[in-house]
Design a protein around this motif. Structure first.
Motif, PDB file in Angstrom:
ATOM      1  N   SER A   1      -0.838   1.862   7.170  1.00 57.48           N
ATOM      2  CA  SER A   1      -1.093   3.291   6.997  1.00 57.48           C
ATOM      3  C   SER A   1      -2.521   3.527   6.504  1.00 57.48           C
ATOM      4  O   SER A   1      -3.193   2.621   6.017  1.00 57.48           O
ATOM      5  CB  SER A   1      -0.112   3.878   5.971  1.00 57.48           C
ATOM      6  N   LYS A   2      -2.982   4.758   6.623  1.00 59.54           N
ATOM      7  CA  LYS A   2      -4.324   5.098   6.154  1.00 59.54           C
ATOM      8  C   LYS A   2      -4.452   4.852   4.644  1.00 59.54           C
ATOM      9  O   LYS A   2      -5.508   4.422   4.169  1.00 59.54           O
ATOM     10  CB  LYS A   2      -4.643   6.558   6.490  1.00 59.54           C
ATOM     11  N   LYS A   3      -3.375   5.135   3.907  1.00 58.83           N
ATOM     12  CA  LYS A   3      -3.412   4.902   2.460  1.00 58.83           C
ATOM     13  C   LYS A   3      -3.553   3.418   2.153  1.00 58.83           C
ATOM     14  O   LYS A   3      -4.284   3.014   1.233  1.00 58.83           O
ATOM     15  CB  LYS A   3      -2.146   5.469   1.802  1.00 58.83           C
TER      16      LYS A   3
ATOM     17  N   GLN B   1      -7.078   2.284   2.908  1.00 62.96           N
ATOM     18  CA  GLN B   1      -8.004   2.709   1.859  1.00 62.96           C
ATOM     19  C   GLN B   1      -7.855   1.839   0.622  1.00 62.96           C
ATOM     20  O   GLN B   1      -8.853   1.480  -0.033  1.00 62.96           O
ATOM     21  CB  GLN B   1      -7.768   4.177   1.501  1.00 62.96           C
TER      22      GLN B   1
ATOM     23  N   VAL C   1       0.799   0.925  -2.437  1.00 60.31           N
ATOM     24  CA  VAL C   1       0.697   2.296  -1.930  1.00 60.31           C
ATOM     25  C   VAL C   1       1.655   2.521  -0.767  1.00 60.31           C
ATOM     26  O   VAL C   1       2.162   3.627  -0.565  1.00 60.31           O
ATOM     27  CB  VAL C   1      -0.753   2.655  -1.526  1.00 60.31           C
ATOM     28  N   SER C   2       1.921   1.459   0.000  1.00 65.47           N
ATOM     29  CA  SER C   2       2.815   1.590   1.154  1.00 65.47           C
ATOM     30  C   SER C   2       4.251   1.838   0.733  1.00 65.47           C
ATOM     31  O   SER C   2       4.997   2.553   1.417  1.00 65.47           O
ATOM     32  CB  SER C   2       2.756   0.318   2.012  1.00 65.47           C
TER      33      SER C   2
ATOM     34  N   ASP D   1       4.885   5.450   0.496  1.00 62.30           N
ATOM     35  CA  ASP D   1       4.319   6.306   1.543  1.00 62.30           C
ATOM     36  C   ASP D   1       5.429   6.669   2.537  1.00 62.30           C
ATOM     37  O   ASP D   1       5.476   6.174   3.671  1.00 62.30           O
ATOM     38  CB  ASP D   1       3.176   5.578   2.252  1.00 62.30           C
TER      39      ASP D   1
END
Length: 372
Positions: A57-59, A62, A277-278, A281
């Motif tokens: 994912s984008k998160k 990052q 973070v995933s 999410d």
């Protein structure tokens, strides 16, 4: 089919030269299911390893970028943070999780634990074979029970076999490579009976493609003989970062940590931060699941038009018998498409990962040329 192969003879010879004959023409074991040559990976549509084509994912991306500056440090403190996050998310107490560099490392640890305790392993075939293969390698005792004709678990036979030979029962749910799933109500009933005499190792690598509500994680506190494996390699899109985890009773976790050289510390900084973070999410999970289901439905519908009927799948891949018992993996390699393939009782079966809409359209185009 004959005309198709004749027209592609030059392409065939070129691909054999590039890939190596063995990588195309031999049926892979589950340990290297759908392997392909890394030197030409950018040219291939890879539908062989059940990876998420949209991830990470984008998160997560990052988080990876944000933590490049601390990759010179060991991730011990970060490991504890991820452990706490996982137990909290799953409603468990501290000390009930063990991390690993992908669930494959944890399966090896479990194999060592099984053999060290002289336990007998019972499993169904076909399935993901790292655990039974590792137990065999260590000269442990292994029993296999065939799935039904529809590639579903025969829970009654598993129960009878394991009661005669108590030890450990291993289930992958949903199963790899068949994609079939045991309904939760049936699985709960099986758990209650089988743990009267054996441990149950439940591999839930693909559970997010169904729903977290189908998981048996909440049963761990009630049943100390239940072990649940999860991974960030599939729907989370972190296969290359190698992050997996095992949930179980604290006493068992301590036993496994004693066997493991590093305990929960074999992960890397980037994998841990991306996993953290995933894990929460939910939007990315739902989007990945929705995309997968939509494209899978369209793919199955189109395959049926070519006379190919996949088995019911609760995962991000489909499984079907190959018409004419062809070597479809070799044929599609000519078109720079990589799929999984295995032979069961002299019949060739394909396991095809659900890729992006564009990738699946290309796959269907070539399969339609061959079979319609």
């Amino acid at each position: 089919m004959e005309e198709y192969l004749k027209s592609n003879r030059r392409k065939w010879l070129k691909q054999i030269s590039a890939l190596g004959a063995a990588s195309i023409l031999t049926t892979p074991s589950f340990s290297n299911f759908g392997a392909y040559n890394k030197d030409i990976k950018t040219e291939f549509i890879k539908l062989s390893s059940n990876e998420n084509p949209y991830g990470p994912s984008k998160k997560a991306q990052q988080a990876i970028l944000n933590n490049m500056g601390i990759t010179n440090r060991y991730p011990f403190d970060l490991t504890h943070d991820l452990e706490d996050q996982q137990t909290t998310k799953n409603g468990l107490d501290k000390g009930m999780v063990l991390l690993g560099a992908g669930s494959s490392e944890l399966l090896q640890t479990l194999g060592h634990w099984i053999v060290s305790n002289a336990l007998r392993l019972t499993y169904s075939t076909p399935t993901f074979e790292i655990l039974p293969n590792y137990v065999k390698r260590l000269k442990g005792q292994v029993d296999s029970v065939n799935m039904t004709s529809q590639f579903e678990y025969d829970l009654e036979k598993l129960l009878v076999n394991s009661s005669r030979n108590p030890g450990v029962v291993y289930l992958v749910n949903p199963n790899n490579p068949t994609g079939t799933k045991i309904p939760k109500s049936e699985l709960l009933a099986f758990l209650k009976e089988v743990t009267k005499h054996s441990y149950l190792i439940l591999d839930e690598a693909y559970i997010e493609y169904v729903s977290d509500s189908e998981s048996l994680v909440t049963e761990i506190e009630l049943n100390p003989k239940l072990i649940v494996l999860r991974t960030f390699s599939k729907i989370y899109g972190l296969a290359g970062l190698r992050v997996g985890y095992l949930l179980g009773h604290p006493s068992l976790i301590n036993e496994l940590k004693d066997i493991s050289i590093w305990g929960s510390h074999s992960l890397n900084v980037e994998g841990i931060m991306a996993a953290r973070v995933s894990l929460n999410d939910q939007q990315f999970i739902e989007e990945s699941r929705s995309n997968n289901e939509e494209i899978k439905k369209t793919t199955i519908s189109t395959l049926k038009e070519a006379g190919i009927i996949p088995y019911q799948s609760s995962t991000n891949f489909i499984f079907f018998p190959i018409p004419n018992n062809d070597d479809l993996r070799a044929i599609l390699a000519l078109e720079k498409i990589s799929i999984g393939q295995i032979k069961i009782k002299e019949t060739n079966y394909a396991r095809v990962t659900i890729g992006t809409s564009h990738e699946m359209k290309i796959l269907i185009k070539h399969i339609s040329k061959i079979y319609t």
